[in-house]
Design a protein around this motif. Structure first.
Motif, mmCIF file in Angstrom:
data_model
loop_
_atom_site.group_PDB
_atom_site.id
_atom_site.type_symbol
_atom_site.label_atom_id
_atom_site.label_comp_id
_atom_site.label_asym_id
_atom_site.label_seq_id
_atom_site.Cartn_x
_atom_site.Cartn_y
_atom_site.Cartn_z
ATOM 1 N N ASN A 265 33.234 31.213 30.036
ATOM 2 C CA ASN A 265 34.433 30.127 30.604
ATOM 3 C C ASN A 265 35.482 30.602 31.087
ATOM 4 O OD1 ASN A 265 34.579 27.461 30.605
ATOM 5 N ND2 ASN A 265 35.701 27.250 28.708
ATOM 6 N N VAL A 266 35.530 31.504 31.920
ATOM 7 C CA VAL A 266 36.665 32.039 32.659
ATOM 8 C C VAL A 266 36.329 32.291 34.083
ATOM 9 C CG1 VAL A 266 37.725 33.060 30.635
ATOM 10 C CG2 VAL A 266 36.139 34.234 31.852
ATOM 11 N N PRO A 267 37.354 32.188 34.771
ATOM 12 C CA PRO A 267 37.082 32.596 36.159
ATOM 13 C C PRO A 267 36.915 34.028 36.521
ATOM 14 C CG PRO A 267 39.506 32.412 35.748
ATOM 15 C CD PRO A 267 38.754 31.598 34.519
ATOM 16 N N VAL A 268 36.273 34.166 37.830
ATOM 17 C CA VAL A 268 35.854 35.496 38.172
ATOM 18 C C VAL A 268 36.546 36.056 39.527
ATOM 19 C CG1 VAL A 268 33.603 35.617 36.786
ATOM 20 C CG2 VAL A 268 33.742 34.722 39.324
ATOM 21 N N ASN A 269 36.647 37.210 39.557
ATOM 22 C CA ASN A 269 37.139 37.711 40.871
ATOM 23 C C ASN A 269 38.219 36.790 41.615
ATOM 24 O OD1 ASN A 269 37.001 39.673 42.895
ATOM 25 N ND2 ASN A 269 35.685 38.742 44.123
ATOM 26 N N LEU A 270 39.392 36.412 40.959
ATOM 27 C CA LEU A 270 40.445 35.365 41.607
ATOM 28 C C LEU A 270 41.150 36.113 42.604
ATOM 29 C CD1 LEU A 270 41.994 33.550 38.660
ATOM 30 C CD2 LEU A 270 40.709 32.720 40.363
ATOM 31 N N LYS A 271 41.183 35.479 43.894
ATOM 32 C CA LYS A 271 42.165 35.771 44.940
ATOM 33 C C LYS A 271 43.305 34.970 45.324
ATOM 34 C CE LYS A 271 39.332 39.678 45.567
ATOM 35 N NZ LYS A 271 39.781 40.852 45.213
ATOM 36 N N ASP A 272 43.162 33.700 44.945
ATOM 37 C CA ASP A 272 44.041 32.691 45.243
ATOM 38 C C ASP A 272 45.207 32.436 44.171
ATOM 39 O OD1 ASP A 272 42.524 31.633 43.202
ATOM 40 O OD2 ASP A 272 42.353 29.620 44.164
ATOM 41 N N ARG A 273 45.127 32.888 43.280
ATOM 42 C CA ARG A 273 46.280 32.758 42.225
ATOM 43 C C ARG A 273 46.303 34.027 40.909
ATOM 44 N NH1 ARG A 273 42.131 29.587 40.309
ATOM 45 N NH2 ARG A 273 41.705 29.376 38.155
ATOM 46 N N ASP A 274 47.409 34.225 40.494
ATOM 47 C CA ASP A 274 47.623 35.419 39.537
ATOM 48 C C ASP A 274 47.199 34.813 38.208
ATOM 49 O OD1 ASP A 274 48.237 37.445 38.516
ATOM 50 O OD2 ASP A 274 50.452 37.610 38.864
ATOM 51 N N ALA A 275 46.317 34.772 37.650
ATOM 52 C CA ALA A 275 45.899 34.571 36.672
ATOM 53 C C ALA A 275 44.661 35.461 35.803
ATOM 54 C CB ALA A 275 45.300 33.090 36.699
ATOM 55 N N PHE A 276 44.370 35.203 34.573
ATOM 56 C CA PHE A 276 43.271 35.859 33.929
ATOM 57 C C PHE A 276 42.008 35.743 34.568
ATOM 58 C CE2 PHE A 276 39.965 36.583 30.774
ATOM 59 C CZ PHE A 276 40.175 37.695 30.247
ATOM 60 N N HIS A 277 41.094 36.591 34.789
ATOM 61 C CA HIS A 277 40.056 36.415 35.381
ATOM 62 C C HIS A 277 39.058 38.015 35.253
ATOM 63 C CE1 HIS A 277 42.297 38.639 38.304
ATOM 64 N NE2 HIS A 277 40.925 39.190 38.999
ATOM 65 N N VAL A 278 37.399 37.557 35.335
ATOM 66 C CA VAL A 278 36.844 38.815 35.164
ATOM 67 C C VAL A 278 36.664 39.512 36.724
ATOM 68 C CG1 VAL A 278 34.301 39.169 34.857
ATOM 69 C CG2 VAL A 278 35.437 37.810 33.117
ATOM 70 N N THR A 279 36.799 40.626 36.582
ATOM 71 C CA THR A 279 36.801 41.334 38.005
ATOM 72 C C THR A 279 35.227 41.991 38.246
ATOM 73 O OG1 THR A 279 37.115 43.226 37.176
ATOM 74 C CG2 THR A 279 39.001 42.042 37.410
ATOM 75 N N ILE A 280 35.064 42.204 39.595
ATOM 76 C CA ILE A 280 33.722 42.744 39.936
ATOM 77 C C ILE A 280 33.581 43.982 39.180
ATOM 78 C CG2 ILE A 280 32.589 43.927 41.821
ATOM 79 C CD1 ILE A 280 33.973 41.749 43.721
ATOM 80 N N GLU A 281 34.569 44.838 38.998
ATOM 81 C CA GLU A 281 34.684 46.238 38.495
ATOM 82 C C GLU A 281 34.195 46.115 36.858
ATOM 83 O OE1 GLU A 281 37.171 45.193 40.249
ATOM 84 O OE2 GLU A 281 36.743 46.381 42.134
ATOM 85 N N GLU A 282 34.795 44.868 36.435
ATOM 86 C CA GLU A 282 34.501 44.949 34.859
ATOM 87 C C GLU A 282 32.718 44.412 34.796
ATOM 88 O OE1 GLU A 282 38.886 43.479 33.325
ATOM 89 O OE2 GLU A 282 37.332 41.803 33.909
ATOM 90 N N TYR A 283 32.444 43.529 35.615
ATOM 91 C CA TYR A 283 31.231 43.302 35.726
ATOM 92 C C TYR A 283 30.283 44.357 35.853
ATOM 93 C CZ TYR A 283 26.713 41.039 37.561
ATOM 94 O OH TYR A 283 25.353 40.922 37.499
ATOM 95 N N LEU A 284 30.449 45.226 36.872
ATOM 96 C CA LEU A 284 29.688 46.415 37.117
ATOM 97 C C LEU A 284 29.723 47.478 35.881
ATOM 98 C CD1 LEU A 284 30.321 47.038 40.776
ATOM 99 C CD2 LEU A 284 28.429 45.848 39.850
ATOM 100 N N LEU A 285 30.782 47.562 35.424
ATOM 101 C CA LEU A 285 30.740 48.542 34.271
ATOM 102 C C LEU A 285 30.122 47.984 33.022
ATOM 103 C CD1 LEU A 285 34.711 49.744 34.511
ATOM 104 C CD2 LEU A 285 32.541 51.199 34.840
ATOM 105 N N GLY A 286 30.117 46.609 32.708
ATOM 106 C CA GLY A 286 29.587 46.034 31.912
ATOM 107 C C GLY A 286 27.904 46.362 32.009
#
Length: 240
Positions: free
Chosen positions: A137-158
């Motif tokens: 229940n969080v955004p992913v790979n945000l580009k349009d605003r500065d907020a908490f999100h899950v990054t592609i790198e975090e997904y791949l490392l997981g």
């Protein structure tokens, strides 16, 4: 009397900024302590797959899903608080823990948990980055605003952490008499390794972790090869 060369208010302003940063870090530490507790619990329950027959996964995965719910609630608190501040100022404090939470979600789904109408639980299901965002229940790979999100790198490392866990499961599944599971895992991580080769990775940590996947592939292929020599691979698993 000459005026002071440095305005004393300068240091009052600096002190206020330092105090604010200290308070933010304390609040983050409390949230992250809670997240660590929930992630550790979920990882502990998931570790039981190595000694649990596949026929008994349903009960185990129910407990895992309870742990993931608590992870999700805490990540929601983290998202709400962290989004008040620049993302890259504090993200190093939580990124490893978020990776671990992601890996529990990916592994649970792969084992057949987290079933929904649109995504029925079945063995071998790989959640996408976007589905991870929906699960937590969080955004992913945000580009349009500065907020908490899950990054592609975090997904791949997981995901790489899940590969490590599955390569271990392949061996333990065989000791439990489930050769078909080892074959299924072998095909899955072999396909993942091929997919990773397509990526143009700039992150040094991620690139090194991806390099380790080939060893997991080799480890599980050796297990499957040994099973084939002994004619222990079930007929229905031979085409996987």
């Amino acid at each position: 009397m000459a005026p002071p060369m440095i305005d004393p208010a300068l240091f009052d302003q600096l002190k206020a900024k330092i105090d604010e940063d200290t308070n933010v870090r304390k609040e983050l530490d409390q949230i992250l302590d809670d997240l660590n507790t929930h992630v550790s619990y979920t990882q502990g329950v998931l570790s039981r797959i190595h000694s649990t027959p596949r026929s008994k996964y349903a009960t185990l995965l129910g407990q895992v899903e309870d742990g993931i719910k608590k992870e999700t609630e805490t990540i929601g608190k983290l998202s709400g608080f962290a989004s008040q501040y620049p993302y890259y100022k504090y993200n190093h404090r939580w990124t490893r823990m978020v990776q671990d939470a992601i890996s529990t979600v990916i592994l649970c789904a792969w084992l057949g948990g987290l079933s929904t109408e649109s995504n029925p639980g079945e063995l071998g299901r790989l959640l996408t980055l976007e589905q991870i965002g929906e699960a937590l229940n969080v955004p992913v790979n945000l580009k349009d605003r500065d907020a908490f999100h899950v990054t592609i790198e975090e997904y791949l490392l997981g995901l790489i952490s899940v590969v490590d866990e599955l390569s271990r499961l392949a061996v333990n599944a065989v000791t439990l008499g489930d050769a078909a599971m080892a074959v299924r895992i072998s095909g899955f991580i072999r396909d993942l390794h091929a997919g990773f080769q397509v990526l143009n990775l700039k992150n040094d940590v991620l690139r090194k972790r991806v390099d380790s996947v080939k060893y997991a592939v080799k480890k599980v292929e050796d297990v499957v090869y040994d099973l084939s020599l002994r004619n222990l691979i079930p007929q229905e698993a031979q085409g996987q």
